[in-house]
Design an enzyme around this catalytic site. Structure first.
Site, PDB file in Angstrom:
ATOM      1  N   ASP A  93       6.664  -1.424  -4.978  1.00 27.29           N
ATOM      2  CA  ASP A  93       7.084  -2.634  -4.260  1.00 27.29           C
ATOM      3  C   ASP A  93       8.296  -2.325  -3.388  1.00 27.29           C
ATOM      4  OD1 ASP A  93       4.952  -4.021  -5.259  1.00 27.29           O
ATOM      5  OD2 ASP A  93       6.137  -5.409  -6.481  1.00 27.29           O
ATOM      6  N   HIS A 123       4.120 -11.573 -15.385  1.00 24.24           N
ATOM      7  CA  HIS A 123       3.223 -10.413 -15.420  1.00 24.24           C
ATOM      8  C   HIS A 123       2.915  -9.929 -16.826  1.00 24.24           C
ATOM      9  CE1 HIS A 123       3.762 -10.404 -11.172  1.00 24.24           C
ATOM     10  NE2 HIS A 123       5.026 -10.076 -11.240  1.00 24.24           N
TER      11      HIS A 123
HETATM   12 FE   LIG Z   1       5.079  -5.991  -8.241  1.00 22.77          FE
END
Ligand SMILES: [Fe+2]
Ligand SMILES: *[C@@H]1O[C@H](CO)[C@@H](O)[C@H](O)[C@H]1NC(C)=O
Ligand SMILES: *[C@@H]1O[C@H](CO)[C@@H](O)[C@H](O)[C@H]1NC(C)=O
Ligand SMILES: *[C@@H]1O[C@H](CO)[C@@H](O)[C@H](O)[C@H]1NC(C)=O
Ligand SMILES: *[C@@H]1O[C@H](CO)[C@@H](O)[C@H](O)[C@H]1NC(C)=O
Ligand SMILES: *[C@@H]1O[C@H](CO)[C@@H](O)[C@H](O)[C@H]1NC(C)=O
Length: 482
Positions: A197, A329
């Site tokens: 990311d 997540h």
């Molecule tokens: Fe991510």
């Protein structure tokens, strides 16, 4: 009653943490959730016209300069940069003396479009046959637009070669991202292990490619001078069939080259490098990895190359964590855990770094490899052979912090805190490494946890004898049926 328990519990945790300072992370007890409350900084991206993204002066001047390891063992550096107006030169002049560039290498360039964004000319140039432990100066661009940088090559791959890695994830381009970067640059790291990311350009309408360019300029202050070992996260996928963009990782693959061929990988998204006393394995959470896929087959072969007599420290990078106790997540790494955890435990991986969750967390040495749908233990248990799992998705991107942790803290979680920051891993010799997590404390850089890692292969003779060099008969047996 409950309150008293909580107080005693905190004292206990403090004791545990101070013990952890001087001994192993292997004490399996309940973990610590930091009560540190972060005053939320605005998590918006730095405006495009800010000085942090300044475009270097001069016609068609090279920008977004970044380097990465260019081979398997650290004797090559891959230099990349972008020119905006015209291709210009892909040549790098370099040498070991400042202002005396007696060596040169010729690179290539590429460009791409994404919807209605057209990239600049992205240059990649490999400098190979470098000497270990040397400072090299390098120069790119032409005429009045020339820019000069330097880097230091690592020591030769060796069992006791000391080396300091930084670990950064989910960086983005906010003022928090900049704090993380600036703090990292003061913490003495020699190479960054980046856990995915990068720019978060995909958060913009049409995945605005100019946010890839601004990110490249933001991080250049570090990436031009030391290698960043890249791994890809979900924000690199950029799968946008609605825009006619169906080639995943398009911008990332054009911009961030990796030395995957040197480790016989068929994709830049998964590969391995050896650096000083570390063998670093980079995995792709968002590429196929189940049995028989290219990544699975590659990892099996790569694990056979691991030689703890040369590289005692076995480190794995990925984006989605296999163990995480944040509500964000949660369990997204479960399928990769099912695929690879058994190998990590059998080969005594030292540490697995991941990102994705925008908070910090460290696990105990635990594994959950015994259940098999119908029976077996279905719970992570203390396991001296297991890696420590560390989530460092706290670089500071525009999505903000993931501050809701599962309550109570699962037994596998040793320490967790929802703050921005980065980690440092100092490999001292074959047996010892010092690990730190450094929090961005409202602008200041504050060391927030220290742990001494004892090497999984060398720290115990008894255990070492059971893990004979290159004894992968048990892994080999898994390939028997394809
Ligand atoms: Fe991510
Ligand atoms: C790459 O650059 C060339 C030269 O400017 C241009 O003609 C071409 O269309 C560009 N290709 C892409 C895919 O952007
Ligand atoms: C891309 O298209 C959008 C919508 O049509 C427009 O607003 C934007 O200015 C375009 N960008 C470029 C670089 O052409
Ligand atoms: C599943 O695990 C149980 C308990 O460990 C074991 O007895 C059994 O043989 C395993 N089954 C298979 C198919 O591996
Ligand atoms: C390895 O490093 C640790 C920490 O600096 C030190 O205590 C230990 O003595 C070193 N071991 C050897 C064999 O040099
Ligand atoms: C290889 O490893 C397996 C499992 O850890 C062990 O049972 C076996 O004895 C080892 N073989 C050798 C030659 O070390």
């Amino acid at each position: 009653m409950f309150t008293i328990y909580r107080i005693q519990s905190s004292i206990f945790h403090l004791l545990v943490r101070s013990l952890v300072l001087t001994c192993l992370v292997e004490i399996a007890s309940s973990g610590f959730t930091s009560t540190f409350i972060r005053s939320q900084c605005p998590s918006t991206d730095i405006p495009l016209d800010s000085v942090e993204f300044a475009i270097p002066k001069g016609y068609n001047a090279p920008q977004q300069v970044h380097i990465t390891q260019g081979d398997y063992d650290g004797r090559a550096v891959l230099v990349s940069w972008v020119t905006m107006v015209e291709p210009g030169s892909s040549e790098v002049l370099y040498g070991t003396l400042k202002d005396n560039y007696d060596l040169s290498a010729q690179g290539t360039f590429t460009n791409y479009t994404f919807y209605n964004y057209s990239s600049g000319y992205i240059h990649h140039c490999l400098l190979s046959g470098l000497e270990y432990n040397r400072k090299y100066y390098y120069k790119i661009g032409k005429g009045s637009s020339v820019r000069e940088f330097w880097f230091i090559t690592p020591p030769e791959v060796d069992i006791d070669a000391p080396y300091t890695f930084g670990i950064i994830g989910d960086l983005g381009q906010t003022y928090n991202s900049l704090s993380t970067l600036e703090h990292y640059m003061k913490s003495g790291g020699q190479t960054v292990l980046f856990v995915g990311d990068l720019s978060y350009a995909d958060q913009y309408q049409y995945n605005d490619g100019s946010r890839w360019d601004s990110w490249g300029r933001l991080v250049e202050r570090s990436t031009a001078y030391q290698p960043w070992i890249w791994s890809a996260g979900n924000h690199e996928i950029e799968y946008r069939p609605d825009l006619g963009e169906v080639f995943p990782f398009k911008a990332f693959l054009h911009r961030y080259a990796t030395p995957h061929v040197a480790s016989k990988s068929s994709s830049p998204l998964w590969y391995a490098v050896r650096r000083a006393s570390a063998h670093i394995i980079v995995l792709s959470s968002y590429s196929p990895f189940v049995k028989y896929t290219p990544q699975w087959l590659w990892l099996l072969e790569e694990l056979k190359q691991v030689d703890r007599e040369k590289t005692p420290w076995l480190i794995v990078l990925m984006h989605a964590p296999l163990y995480n106790s944040n509500e964000a997540h949660y369990m997204e790494g479960e399928s990769m855990r099912a695929a690879f955890e058994g190998w990590f435990v059998r080969l005594k991986v030292d540490v697995v770094f991941a990102g994705h969750v925008h908070a910090y967390e460290r696990s105990y040495r635990i594994s959950n490899i015994n259940y098999n749908i119908t029976s077996g233990t279905r719970y992570p248990l203390p396991d001296k052979s297991a890696p420590v799992y560390i989530t460092v998705g706290d670089g500071g991107n525009q999505e903000g912090l993931a501050s809701r942790f599962l309550d109570p803290q699962p037994e596998y979680s040793a320490f967790r805190e929802a703050s921005y920051g980065h980690s440092i891993l100092e490999l001292k010799n074959r047996t010892h490494a010092f690990y730190h997590w450094i929090r961005n404390d409202d602008g200041k850089s504050v060391p927030a946890e220290h742990v001494v890692f004892r090497n999984q292969y060398w720290a115990s003779n008894g255990r070492r004898r059971r893990l004979r060099k290159n004894n992968l008969s048990h892994l080999m047996s898994q390939t028997a049926s394809y």
